[in-house]
Write a protein that holds these residues in place. Structure first.
Motif, PDB file in Angstrom:
ATOM      1  N   ASP A 198       0.816  -1.209   0.000  1.00  0.00           N
ATOM      2  CA  ASP A 198       0.000   0.000   0.000  1.00  0.00           C
ATOM      3  C   ASP A 198       0.855   1.268   0.000  1.00  0.00           C
ATOM      4  O   ASP A 198       1.882   1.336   0.654  1.00  0.00           O
ATOM      5  CB  ASP A 198      -0.878  -0.007   1.258  1.00  0.00           C
ATOM      6  N   GLU A 199       0.405   2.262  -0.742  1.00  0.00           N
ATOM      7  CA  GLU A 199       0.925   3.633  -0.661  1.00  0.00           C
ATOM      8  C   GLU A 199       2.450   3.704  -0.645  1.00  0.00           C
ATOM      9  O   GLU A 199       3.048   4.258   0.274  1.00  0.00           O
ATOM     10  CB  GLU A 199       0.375   4.323   0.589  1.00  0.00           C
ATOM     11  N   VAL A 200       3.090   3.137  -1.637  1.00  0.00           N
ATOM     12  CA  VAL A 200       4.545   3.215  -1.720  1.00  0.00           C
ATOM     13  C   VAL A 200       4.925   4.600  -2.255  1.00  0.00           C
ATOM     14  O   VAL A 200       4.537   4.966  -3.367  1.00  0.00           O
ATOM     15  CB  VAL A 200       5.111   2.110  -2.642  1.00  0.00           C
ATOM     16  N   ASP A 201       5.657   5.348  -1.450  1.00  0.00           N
ATOM     17  CA  ASP A 201       6.091   6.688  -1.859  1.00  0.00           C
ATOM     18  C   ASP A 201       7.407   6.526  -2.615  1.00  0.00           C
ATOM     19  O   ASP A 201       8.493   6.523  -2.031  1.00  0.00           O
ATOM     20  CB  ASP A 201       6.272   7.552  -0.608  1.00  0.00           C
ATOM     21  N   THR A 202       7.310   6.394  -3.942  1.00  0.00           N
ATOM     22  CA  THR A 202       8.509   6.072  -4.726  1.00  0.00           C
ATOM     23  C   THR A 202       9.522   7.213  -4.737  1.00  0.00           C
ATOM     24  O   THR A 202      10.699   6.988  -5.019  1.00  0.00           O
ATOM     25  CB  THR A 202       8.130   5.687  -6.176  1.00  0.00           C
ATOM     26  N   THR A 203       9.108   8.428  -4.381  1.00  0.00           N
ATOM     27  CA  THR A 203      10.099   9.517  -4.315  1.00  0.00           C
ATOM     28  C   THR A 203      11.148   9.218  -3.243  1.00  0.00           C
ATOM     29  O   THR A 203      12.257   9.734  -3.296  1.00  0.00           O
ATOM     30  CB  THR A 203       9.435  10.872  -3.999  1.00  0.00           C
ATOM     31  N   CYS A 204      10.811   8.380  -2.292  1.00  0.00           N
ATOM     32  CA  CYS A 204      11.774   8.023  -1.235  1.00  0.00           C
ATOM     33  C   CYS A 204      12.985   7.290  -1.806  1.00  0.00           C
ATOM     34  O   CYS A 204      14.067   7.315  -1.215  1.00  0.00           O
ATOM     35  CB  CYS A 204      11.106   7.153  -0.179  1.00  0.00           C
ATOM     36  N   PHE A 205      12.793   6.603  -2.918  1.00  0.00           N
ATOM     37  CA  PHE A 205      13.912   5.831  -3.481  1.00  0.00           C
ATOM     38  C   PHE A 205      15.070   6.743  -3.917  1.00  0.00           C
ATOM     39  O   PHE A 205      16.215   6.311  -3.991  1.00  0.00           O
ATOM     40  CB  PHE A 205      13.439   4.981  -4.672  1.00  0.00           C
ATOM     41  N   ASP A 206      14.746   8.026  -4.198  1.00  0.00           N
ATOM     42  CA  ASP A 206      15.801   8.978  -4.577  1.00  0.00           C
ATOM     43  C   ASP A 206      16.876   9.111  -3.501  1.00  0.00           C
ATOM     44  O   ASP A 206      17.988   9.563  -3.777  1.00  0.00           O
ATOM     45  CB  ASP A 206      15.191  10.373  -4.812  1.00  0.00           C
ATOM     46  N   GLU A 207      16.511   8.755  -2.297  1.00  0.00           N
ATOM     47  CA  GLU A 207      17.430   8.913  -1.168  1.00  0.00           C
ATOM     48  C   GLU A 207      18.700   8.089  -1.334  1.00  0.00           C
ATOM     49  O   GLU A 207      19.748   8.434  -0.781  1.00  0.00           O
ATOM     50  CB  GLU A 207      16.674   8.472   0.095  1.00  0.00           C
TER      51      GLU A 207
END
Lengths: 595, 595
Positions: free
Chosen positions: A370-379
């Motif tokens: 649920d609700e995977v915030d893919t912008t976090c992968f930029d980290e």
């Protein structure tokens, strides 16, 4: 402990191998604090939630004295214990007993003296094992109550016995003070006999989801929730046990330090022993428990463990936001995600799923998604290089790859459930997977067209979210206003959105999220509204039955209140006293139209 | 009884005439079931609802052992008893005691051992009388807590003593298990000492209205409501005791048959003895009780008495509507009205007001005047002739004439309050009357321009109605959606609508109507939200203090939960653990803007 409920009866269980006589021996008849049923003009027919498929009744009233009711069962030992547990928790506790009983039982002459229970299925369960509750388990039963044969329950499978007891507990009424105050002792009654109920559900999966990560609930509260669910014939507790905020699931063999570091406190952990107890309690009520480990999103609590800190993106530590722009819901940074480029991520999943497999016998495990915030992968500055090596084109494909890998780590024989909403329509699944759809009902058809070979459990946010509409974290409007009233919940009909014969719909579920919930308010926010879902999904599809529904909701709420589970009324005292006065032809058309 | 709360202390009250030493002798130290405060990172300052006018504090922590705390008072006898009652109900009950205590008290060495209370006013109350609480009663007080002088309360009047104890009960914290688990015994603590609080309210009237006609509440529940109100420094319970649906007020000397016929049941009556008990309990907390007999509307229950049946228009009997077109709200025919052409109408009012006068010592009596459905007057074919004889031009004038006559029947010395909203702006009043305005806040200015010489108590529906937004009788939307959240309630500021110095504003009140309420849900729907009103109206007008308000709401809710009054949280566990993490600079501007 929120409420002290004491069983008034002690059981002498005489094990006669497949024919066991439960003698309900009474040691107390202290009814001085008996629940005072108000002088409500009861409807002239039995009021049972959910409404049975078929019922006939008449005008006789039979009396019952718990002191002398004999429960005769033809059941294996484990099932007999289950029946005993149900009667203790759901029928006897109508009487709020004196804590210091001084009287002994003095049985009164009654005309309903036996409750007989028979399993009619071809395969008798083993004596020492509780039968699993499966998607195709038969919950049908018949219950007859008359002055000649007494109360008689028969059902092909054990689940049917439990559903029959759910009905029986609701037709036993009165205040334990005797019929209309005339008799002595501690009499209850069954009105409208002879009664014949022939019953079976329309949908097989009828669930409540509890979130124990945002708020920890005691084992006692979860046990009481199960007891109340059984009366309304719910058959699934979906346990959203961990999330960003805390990790209260005890891991023993894999990663105990995740629990140690991820729980709110060391007391706010469900030990494996306690979980066994809860699962056993549920099985004795023929209720499944479906566990969930939502991933790769909603996993911040895992990062509180130093070993796993490196695999959590958007960890959003207490002392500073690692990603200041990460959006937030209900006051919590929203939402961390596991990094699929670390092998440790799959060490974790493997460990959690294996332990879940030993703890939860159910065939379903919920993998979240649920609700995977893919912008976090930029980290992770190395992630894109890694993705290129793995031939993963973009972040959506990354999530898809992750969930496919996660599924391979499920214990053998487990079937996967995932959350689904408009934001996850890019995902891919395997035929036979189950989607738990929480998006808007308007997009339900899109869902089934996108994923035609999957099964669905429907939990549409615009009908079923029980925690919503009490304001948000900042005292503003809830994101999912307005209130989902009992009527709104009842009015959700899957076949309004999907073909009536769509066998891919396993059933429905009301979620109880806990961002803004607490132990003291839990039952108030669940009941009696949730029972309107069970009512609709159990009963045959039929025309609107507002009058009957109100009577069932009121009666069910009073049943819970009498058992020490405080819940709100959904109706006015006026309407309760003057049965159906407020409804039927008196309901202004303008109000009906605005439902 | 909803919840069992036992005081753990017994008092030896040594009457030393104007200097009484309360020795808190402890017979039980059974803290095995002590309330477990969760490991919340407390804010680094005292959290007190309502926020005091002025407070200074520092960093020391003092310990208290209830076993050995000496309460030394310089108070008349009746007031000493009041102090004793408050400490029993509001401080000691933090400890949920074992019902079967086996240990005896073993006082631990502590550094806060005395609580001294002194009245500084020039006039000392009589020993045997509780002083009345009046509109101009001085509620100011000072409270100092340090290791040298202990806790010291001084106040000009008794009301100030009670408000100081409301503060004291909130600064005593801990779990009775010893400070940070290190000490034995049953220690509590006061953090952030030395503390100096100098306090007084901004508005004099801070009320809650309870409706006991639509739903009967037990005396025990009303008593608990008063106890919880006292902690939040509410000083008025407005008792909407009777209405269309039932008449639970015991009339003894005038018309007992109105009670007999008008109550839901004979058990659901407030006997005069019980009312005296409730009034006394309130006076000991320095809380006024303002009774109401709403008329000429909302009087259907009176017509259940055969003697008065003829004076009730739109009686709307159970068995048939006498006026089929009468409109309805929340399932009840709305609304019956007394016929001013009958002398019996004034027999009734005279009897009720005279008995109310003997029961309720307060200077205010509420005469209602709310929602008079003048179309009901058409029912009486002789009325227009009678009106012509009386020189009454129309139905509006009829209502005006009725209310003027009703006022003359009040016992001597009583001041009249009336309901007011946009629908009653045709009415006329006498200078000095009080209008309780429940209309929209937008029309508040019109109100004061129409009635410039009256006083006002403000209860605007768009800010203060606590019972609303839980759906309507038919499961549809509530007429007063959305939810009045704690923030919405807090954000009502009279001076946003009226001049800041408008001394005609006596104060404010949150109504708790009971069409769709029940005993089990009452506290959940009142608390902690209602305390946000007390907070705003007590404290000085100041800039928005969202962080502080959340902390006060959370802390107040936990205080009530610890005392066995189950209430919902308004905030997430996340925000409670990580103090102010969710607020201040972290609050998105978009959310602040949407409040």
């Amino acid at each position: 402990m929120m409420h002290q409920i004491l069983p008034i009866l002690q059981y002498n269980i005489i094990n006669m191998k497949h024919h066991i006589l439960l003698l309900l021996l009474c040691t107390t008849a202290a009814v001085s604090h008996a629940y005072q049923f108000e002088n409500v003009t009861a409807p002239p027919y039995p009021v049972i939630t959910p409404k049975p498929k078929s019922i006939t009744f008449d005008k006789d009233t039979l009396t019952i004295d718990p002191c002398s009711l004999q429960v005769s069962v033809t059941l294996p030992k484990k099932l007999t214990e289950s029946v005993s547990q149900f009667i203790s928790n759901s029928i006897n506790t109508f009487v709020k007993v004196d804590l210091f009983p001084t009287q002994t039982c003095n049985p009164s002459p009654t005309n309903l003296t036996t409750l007989s229970i028979t399993l009619t299925g071809e395969t008798q369960p083993n004596d020492n094992v509780l039968p699993p509750v499966l998607q195709d388990t038969d919950e049908s039963y018949t219950l007859t109550i008359d002055s000649v044969k007494g109360a008689v329950i028969s059902a092909p499978q054990f689940s049917g016995v439990m559903r029959a007891l759910g009905t029986f507990s609701q037709v036993v009424t009165g205040n334990g003070q005797g019929v209309e105050g005339k008799a002595g002792g501690s009499l209850y009654e069954v009105r409208h006999t002879p009664i014949v109920v022939t019953d079976a559900p329309r949908y097989k999966y009828r669930g409540i989801m509890l979130d124990t990560s945002r708020r920890f609930y005691s084992v006692d509260t979860i046990t009481k929730l199960l007891d109340s669910m059984a009366v309304a014939k719910f058959n699934v507790l979906h346990w959203h046990i961990v999330d960003d905020q805390s990790f209260p699931l005890e891991l023993k063999t894999s990663f105990p330090s995740v629990t140690f570091n991820g729980a709110w406190t060391q007391e706010q952990v469900y030990s494996q022993k306690q979980i066994w107890g809860i699962v056993g309690h549920a099985l004795r009520l023929a209720i499944r428990i479906v566990p969930e480990f939502d991933n790769p999103g909603h996993t911040r609590a895992v990062g509180l463990d130093p070993y796993f800190r490196e695999i959590v993106r958007c960890f959003n530590d207490v002392d500073g936001y690692t990603v200041p722009g990460a959006y937030r819901i209900e006051g919590v940074p929203h939402t961390s995600t596991l990094d699929p480029s670390y092998e440790k991520t799959y060490e974790l999943l493997s460990g959690v799923f294996q332990e879940m497999g030993t703890l939860f016998p159910d065939s379903l495990i919920h993998l979240g998604g649920d609700e995977v915030d893919t912008t976090c992968f930029d980290e992770n500055p190395n992630l894109k290089t890694w993705m290129t090596q793995q031939n993963i084109a973009n972040y959506s494909e990354l999530v898809i790859t992750h969930l496919a890998k996660a599924r391979t780590l499920l214990p053998e024989g487990k079937r996967a459930i995932y959350w689904s909403d408009e934001g996850s329509f890019y995902q891919r699944y395997r035929d036979g997977d189950v989607l738990m759809y929480w998006g808007s009902s308007a997009n339900m058809k899109n869902l089934t067209e996108l994923y035609p070979k999957l099964s669905y459990i429907l939990a549409p946010v615009d009908y079923y979210y029980l925690d919503c509409s009490f304001g948000n974290e900042y005292g503003g409007k809830s994101w999912c206003d307005p209130m989902k009233t009992w009527w709104r919940i009842y009015s959700f009909e899957p076949s309004d959105f999907l073909p009536e014969t769509d066998e891919r719909v396993l059933g429905t579920e009301v979620p109880v999220w806990s961002e803004l919930m607490n132990e003291e308010a839990l039952f108030q926010k669940i009941w009696p509204r949730a029972a309107a879902m069970a009512d609709k999904m159990w009963g045959p599809k039929a025309a609107v039955d507002l009058v009957g529904l109100v009577q069932r909701q009121v009666s069910f709420g009073e049943h819970l209140n009498a058992r020490g589970i405080p819940v709100t009324h959904i109706s006015g005292r006026w309407c309760e006293v003057i049965a159906d006065h407020c409804f039927a032809e008196h309901i202004p058309q303008s109000i009906m139209a605005s439902q």
